[in-house]
Write a protein that holds these residues in place. Structure first.
Motif, PDB file in Angstrom:
ATOM      1  N   SER A  39      -5.411  -8.658  12.812  1.00 50.20           N
ATOM      2  CA  SER A  39      -6.731  -8.269  13.319  1.00 50.20           C
ATOM      3  C   SER A  39      -7.297  -9.442  14.114  1.00 50.20           C
ATOM      4  O   SER A  39      -7.431 -10.546  13.578  1.00 50.20           O
ATOM      5  N   SER A  43      -4.683  -5.217  16.248  1.00 49.07           N
ATOM      6  CA  SER A  43      -5.907  -4.502  16.622  1.00 49.07           C
ATOM      7  C   SER A  43      -7.011  -5.495  16.971  1.00 49.07           C
ATOM      8  O   SER A  43      -6.971  -6.655  16.558  1.00 49.07           O
ATOM      9  N   ARG A  66      -0.318  -6.678   9.333  1.00 49.09           N
ATOM     10  CA  ARG A  66      -1.166  -6.246  10.445  1.00 49.09           C
ATOM     11  C   ARG A  66      -2.026  -7.429  10.862  1.00 49.09           C
ATOM     12  O   ARG A  66      -2.482  -8.203  10.027  1.00 49.09           O
ATOM     13  N   THR A  88     -12.775  -5.228  24.473  1.00 47.40           N
ATOM     14  CA  THR A  88     -11.417  -4.736  24.250  1.00 47.40           C
ATOM     15  C   THR A  88     -10.597  -4.836  25.526  1.00 47.40           C
ATOM     16  O   THR A  88      -9.391  -5.111  25.487  1.00 47.40           O
ATOM     17  N   TYR A 134     -10.393 -10.934  15.496  1.00 47.73           N
ATOM     18  CA  TYR A 134     -11.854 -10.879  15.423  1.00 47.73           C
ATOM     19  C   TYR A 134     -12.423 -11.645  16.621  1.00 47.73           C
ATOM     20  O   TYR A 134     -12.138 -12.830  16.804  1.00 47.73           O
ATOM     21  N   THR A 141     -17.793 -10.415   9.899  1.00 49.44           N
ATOM     22  CA  THR A 141     -16.681 -11.092  10.562  1.00 49.44           C
ATOM     23  C   THR A 141     -16.226 -12.290   9.744  1.00 49.44           C
ATOM     24  O   THR A 141     -15.029 -12.491   9.504  1.00 49.44           O
ATOM     25  N   ALA A 192      -5.581 -12.566  10.069  1.00 51.04           N
ATOM     26  CA  ALA A 192      -6.782 -12.567  10.906  1.00 51.04           C
ATOM     27  C   ALA A 192      -6.704 -13.698  11.922  1.00 51.04           C
ATOM     28  O   ALA A 192      -6.295 -14.811  11.598  1.00 51.04           O
ATOM     29  N   SER A 212      -8.878 -13.045   4.516  1.00 50.44           N
ATOM     30  CA  SER A 212      -7.544 -12.678   5.002  1.00 50.44           C
ATOM     31  C   SER A 212      -6.459 -13.432   4.237  1.00 50.44           C
ATOM     32  O   SER A 212      -6.698 -14.512   3.685  1.00 50.44           O
ATOM     33  N   VAL A 272     -10.981  -6.402  16.661  1.00 50.30           N
ATOM     34  CA  VAL A 272     -12.178  -6.143  15.855  1.00 50.30           C
ATOM     35  C   VAL A 272     -13.347  -6.839  16.542  1.00 50.30           C
ATOM     36  O   VAL A 272     -13.493  -8.063  16.471  1.00 50.30           O
ATOM     37  N   ASP A 299      -2.481  -9.202   5.374  1.00 51.00           N
ATOM     38  CA  ASP A 299      -3.631  -9.150   6.263  1.00 51.00           C
ATOM     39  C   ASP A 299      -3.761 -10.476   7.016  1.00 51.00           C
ATOM     40  O   ASP A 299      -4.094 -11.501   6.434  1.00 51.00           O
TER      41      ASP A 299
END
Length: 323
Positions: free
Chosen positions: A227, A246, A225, A234, A229, A256, A183, A263, A248, A181
Motif C-alpha cells: 500500500s 495499491s 500486498r 492516483t 500511502y 495514515t 506500507a 504495517s 492509498v 502488509d
C-alpha cells in the motif's frame, strides 16, 4: 550518562556564538545550538532540578513534526531527571476540520498528554529557551522553560525517545491477515521536483523498491500486498500500480500514520511524519536518508531504491512475519 556530539565542535561553536553576541550579530540561526547548551547543563547538573520543560508552540508545523518534537523534549527531560509540562497542539499545520476539534482528536488518539502536567496548571514563571540559555543566573531558579525540541540529545541517544514514544503512544493494533502488509510512504503535494525537492523521491526509485520487495516476497513464497500511502494523486502514481500494489490517498493524517505504524514492513521516507511512523512500527523498517538517525535494526534504503534483501529476510523470520 549517554553521550552527545563532538566536544571540539561544540566548544568551537560556543566560541563563535559568543563572538557574534559581542559583535551584536544575530544569533537566530543558533537556536539548535542553544538547545544543546541547555541539554549539556542538564547532564552536568548545573541546571536546577526543579526546572520544568515545556514544548514551544510551532505554528503551522505538521502533525509529525509537532509530535516528534514533544516526544524529544518529554523523553529527554524525564530521562535526565527533570519535569515536563504538556501543551496541546494548538497551532498545528494542515488541520483536518475545525482546529480545536482536530487538536482534541490528536490528543485522544495518541495520548500525548496522558499522565502529564498540563502547562496551564504549572505555576512556575515561563521563559523562552533562548533567554534561559543566555542568562545562566536563571539556571538556579525554579522555572518553566519552553524549548522547540531536544534533538541535540535524542538524535545521539535515539533509544531514549523511542522507548518513551512506544510507552506513551498506544495505537490500535490490527488483526493478522493472510498477506504480509507492506506500507510505503511517499510525500507529494508540497514535495515535488521544484518544491522541497530535497525530499522528492522519483517514481523510478519507488518502482525499484517495489521490484526488490516483490522479488524478496516471491523468494520467500509469502503472499503480500503493498500500500503506497501518499498525498499525491492516483494519476501521478499510476505507473506504480500492479497486482499487489495499491495507492492509498484518501485517508486523514491519523489513519495514515496508523496504517504505516501497524504495517508488517514499512518503507519510511525522508519526512518527520514517516520517521514517527517508523519508531512506532514493530515490524521490519526500510529507512531512507533523513536528518534523524537510523535505528540499529532498520535496513538502509539505497539511493537506487534497493535494500539488503538478506537482512530483510532475516528480520522477517526473527519477527515471525511469515505467512
Amino acid at each position: 550518562m549517554m553521550a552527545l556530539g563532538n566536544k571540539a565542535e561544540y566548544y568551537a561553536r560556543y566560541a563563535w556564538v559568543n563572538a557574534k553576541k559581542r559583535l551584536g550579530l544575530s544569533v537566530k540561526s543558533d537556536k539548535k545550538f542553544f538547545c544543546e547548551v541547555i541539554v549539556r547543563g542538564m547532564m552536568s547538573g548545573d541546571i536546577n532540578k526543579n526546572v520544568v520543560f515545556v514544548n514551544e508552540e510551532m505554528p503551522d508545523e505538521g502533525i509529525g513534526s509537532q509530535i516528534l518534537s514533544r516526544l524529544s523534549v518529554a523523553s529527554t527531560a524525564k530521562y535526565l531527571g527533570y519535569g515536563f509540562a504538556y501543551t496541546p497542539l494548538y497551532k498545528l499545520g494542515h488541520p483536518e476540520g475545525e482546529k480545536s476539534t482536530w487538536t482534541k482528536r490528536i490528543d485522544e488518539t495518541f495520548g500525548l498528554g496522558r499522565d502529564e502536567l498540563p502547562a496551564d496548571a504549572c505555576k512556575l514563571r515561563r521563559v523562552n529557551f533562548t533567554q534561559f540559555c543566555n542568562d545562566k543566573d536563571l539556571w538556579r531558579e525554579d522555572l518553566m522553560v519552553s524549548v522547540r525540541d531536544f534533538y541535540a540529545y535524542t538524535d545521539h541517544n535515539p533509544d531514549v525517545l523511542v522507548n518513551y514514544a512506544k510507552e506513551k503512544i498506544r495505537l490500535d493494533g490490527k488483526e493478522r491477515s493472510e498477506h504480509l502488509d507492506i506500507a510505503m510512504h511517499v510525500r507529494r503535494g508540497d514535495v515535488s521536483k521544484k518544491q522541497n525537492k530535497n525530499r522528492y523521491i522519483p517514481n523510478a526509485r519507488i518502482k525499484r523498491t517495489i521490484e526488490t520487495t516483490t522479488k524478496l516476497m516471491s523468494a520467500l513464497d509469502i503472499p503480500f500486498r503493498i500500500s503506497i500511502y501518499t498525498n499525491g494523486s492516483t494519476e501521478e502514481m499510476s505507473d506504480l500500480l500492479g497486482d499487489n500494489v495499491s495507492i492509498v490517498n484518501t485517508l486523514g493524517a491519523m489513519d495514515t500514520l496508523r496504517g504505516l505504524a501497524n504495517s508488517d514492513m514499512l518503507v519510511a521516507t525522508n519526512s518527520t511524519f514517516s520517521y514517527l511512523s517508523a519508531i512506532l512500527n514493530k515490524g521490519v523498517v526500510i529507512f531512507d536518508r533523513y536528518t534523524h538517525p537510523q535505528l540499529s535494526e532498520w535496513i538502509h534504503l539505497r539511493k537506487d531504491g534497493s535494500f539488503d534483501e538478506d537482512r530483510a529476510k532475516q528480520l522477517i523470520e526473527q519477527k515471525h512475519l511469515e505467512r
